[in-house]
Motif scaffolding. Structure first.
Motif, mmCIF file in Angstrom:
data_model
loop_
_atom_site.group_PDB
_atom_site.id
_atom_site.type_symbol
_atom_site.label_atom_id
_atom_site.label_comp_id
_atom_site.label_asym_id
_atom_site.label_seq_id
_atom_site.Cartn_x
_atom_site.Cartn_y
_atom_site.Cartn_z
ATOM 1 N N MET A 31 0.839 -1.186 0.000
ATOM 2 C CA MET A 31 0.000 0.000 0.000
ATOM 3 C C MET A 31 0.879 1.243 0.000
ATOM 4 S SD MET A 31 -2.906 1.357 2.625
ATOM 5 C CE MET A 31 -1.859 2.318 3.676
ATOM 6 N N TYR A 32 0.459 2.218 -0.786
ATOM 7 C CA TYR A 32 1.069 3.542 -0.776
ATOM 8 C C TYR A 32 -0.045 4.524 -0.464
ATOM 9 C CZ TYR A 32 2.922 7.977 -2.283
ATOM 10 O OH TYR A 32 3.311 9.285 -2.311
ATOM 11 N N ALA A 33 0.199 5.409 0.490
ATOM 12 C CA ALA A 33 -0.774 6.445 0.822
ATOM 13 C C ALA A 33 -0.052 7.778 0.820
ATOM 14 C CB ALA A 33 -1.399 6.183 2.184
ATOM 15 N N GLY A 34 -0.573 8.717 0.043
ATOM 16 C CA GLY A 34 0.031 10.040 -0.014
ATOM 17 C C GLY A 34 -0.225 10.695 -1.353
ATOM 18 N N SER A 35 0.577 11.671 -1.631
ATOM 19 C CA SER A 35 0.462 12.391 -2.890
ATOM 20 C C SER A 35 0.842 11.462 -4.036
ATOM 21 C CB SER A 35 1.394 13.609 -2.870
ATOM 22 O OG SER A 35 1.336 14.278 -4.099
ATOM 23 N N ILE A 36 0.031 11.462 -5.074
ATOM 24 C CA ILE A 36 0.308 10.623 -6.236
ATOM 25 C C ILE A 36 0.692 11.541 -7.387
ATOM 26 C CG2 ILE A 36 -0.611 8.894 -7.807
ATOM 27 C CD1 ILE A 36 -2.344 7.877 -5.556
ATOM 28 N N ASP A 64 -4.349 11.215 -4.069
ATOM 29 C CA ASP A 64 -4.732 11.896 -5.293
ATOM 30 C C ASP A 64 -3.554 12.720 -5.769
ATOM 31 O OD1 ASP A 64 -6.352 12.612 -7.381
ATOM 32 O OD2 ASP A 64 -7.525 14.076 -6.261
ATOM 33 N N GLY A 65 -3.578 13.060 -7.018
ATOM 34 C CA GLY A 65 -2.529 13.900 -7.564
ATOM 35 C C GLY A 65 -2.499 13.825 -9.071
ATOM 36 N N GLU A 69 -4.333 9.558 -13.277
ATOM 37 C CA GLU A 69 -4.871 9.087 -14.554
ATOM 38 C C GLU A 69 -3.812 8.328 -15.358
ATOM 39 O OE1 GLU A 69 -7.479 7.826 -17.135
ATOM 40 O OE2 GLU A 69 -7.976 8.854 -15.266
ATOM 41 N N SER A 70 -2.581 8.809 -15.327
ATOM 42 C CA SER A 70 -1.491 8.122 -16.014
ATOM 43 C C SER A 70 -1.277 6.718 -15.434
ATOM 44 C CB SER A 70 -0.205 8.946 -15.887
ATOM 45 O OG SER A 70 0.893 8.240 -16.409
ATOM 46 N N LEU A 71 -1.332 6.595 -14.118
ATOM 47 C CA LEU A 71 -1.171 5.286 -13.475
ATOM 48 C C LEU A 71 -2.351 4.375 -13.783
ATOM 49 C CD1 LEU A 71 0.264 6.435 -10.045
ATOM 50 C CD2 LEU A 71 1.504 5.290 -11.895
ATOM 51 N N ARG A 72 -3.542 4.937 -13.827
ATOM 52 C CA ARG A 72 -4.729 4.150 -14.178
ATOM 53 C C ARG A 72 -4.575 3.581 -15.597
ATOM 54 N NH1 ARG A 72 -8.985 4.809 -11.294
ATOM 55 N NH2 ARG A 72 -8.594 7.003 -10.866
ATOM 56 N N GLN A 73 -4.115 4.415 -16.523
ATOM 57 C CA GLN A 73 -3.917 3.969 -17.906
ATOM 58 C C GLN A 73 -2.801 2.934 -17.995
ATOM 59 O OE1 GLN A 73 -3.278 7.546 -20.195
ATOM 60 N NE2 GLN A 73 -5.361 8.285 -19.850
ATOM 61 N N LEU A 85 -6.794 1.847 -7.264
ATOM 62 C CA LEU A 85 -6.579 3.282 -7.069
ATOM 63 C C LEU A 85 -7.782 3.778 -6.273
ATOM 64 C CD1 LEU A 85 -5.335 3.270 -10.532
ATOM 65 C CD2 LEU A 85 -4.175 4.812 -8.979
ATOM 66 N N ASN A 86 -7.569 3.998 -4.997
ATOM 67 C CA ASN A 86 -8.670 4.274 -4.077
ATOM 68 C C ASN A 86 -9.037 5.743 -3.944
ATOM 69 O OD1 ASN A 86 -9.188 1.518 -3.110
ATOM 70 N ND2 ASN A 86 -7.069 1.664 -2.447
ATOM 71 N N GLY A 87 -8.255 6.633 -4.500
ATOM 72 C CA GLY A 87 -8.576 8.045 -4.410
ATOM 73 C C GLY A 87 -8.255 8.647 -3.054
ATOM 74 N N LEU A 88 -8.677 9.866 -2.893
ATOM 75 C CA LEU A 88 -8.424 10.617 -1.673
ATOM 76 C C LEU A 88 -9.319 10.130 -0.542
ATOM 77 C CD1 LEU A 88 -6.868 13.049 -0.478
ATOM 78 C CD2 LEU A 88 -8.767 14.467 -1.211
#
Length: 93
Positions: A31-36, A64-65, A69-73, A85-88
């Motif tokens: 898990m990573y939590a923070g600015s993306i 979020d950050g 969208e780039s990571l989602r793609q 990608l769980n969002g803010l």
């Protein structure tokens, strides 16, 4: 669980914790939590995850950050069904 806080300048402040054993066949949950953003280079994490069998590990990104969208793609292009990608998440009071 094992946590490494990125704001710790002196790692002597980090205390080891006992990591519970996973059951055979359970994927490692990262898990990573923070600015993306792009500076976090999370695209490299996705590229590394793509090298593993999907049942080996799963990744949750919380935050979020500008790179979301780039990571989602990238996850879609790599066929990574083990990435969330769980969002803010707002802090509850």
């Amino acid at each position: 669980a094992h946590y490494v806080y990125n704001w710790v300048a002196d790692d002597s402040e980090v205390r080891p914790v006992t990591v519970p054993d996973r059951r055979a066949g359970d994927p490692l949950h990262l898990m990573y939590a923070g600015s993306i953003g792009f500076a976090q280079n999370l695209d490299n994490v996705l590229a590394a995850l793509a090298l593993l069998p999907s049942c080996t590990a799963r990744l949750s990104l919380v935050g979020d950050g500008p790179a979301v969208e780039s990571l989602r793609q990238q996850a879609a292009a790599l066929g990574l069904s083990n990435v969330e990608l769980n969002g803010l998440v707002r802090q509850s009071t």
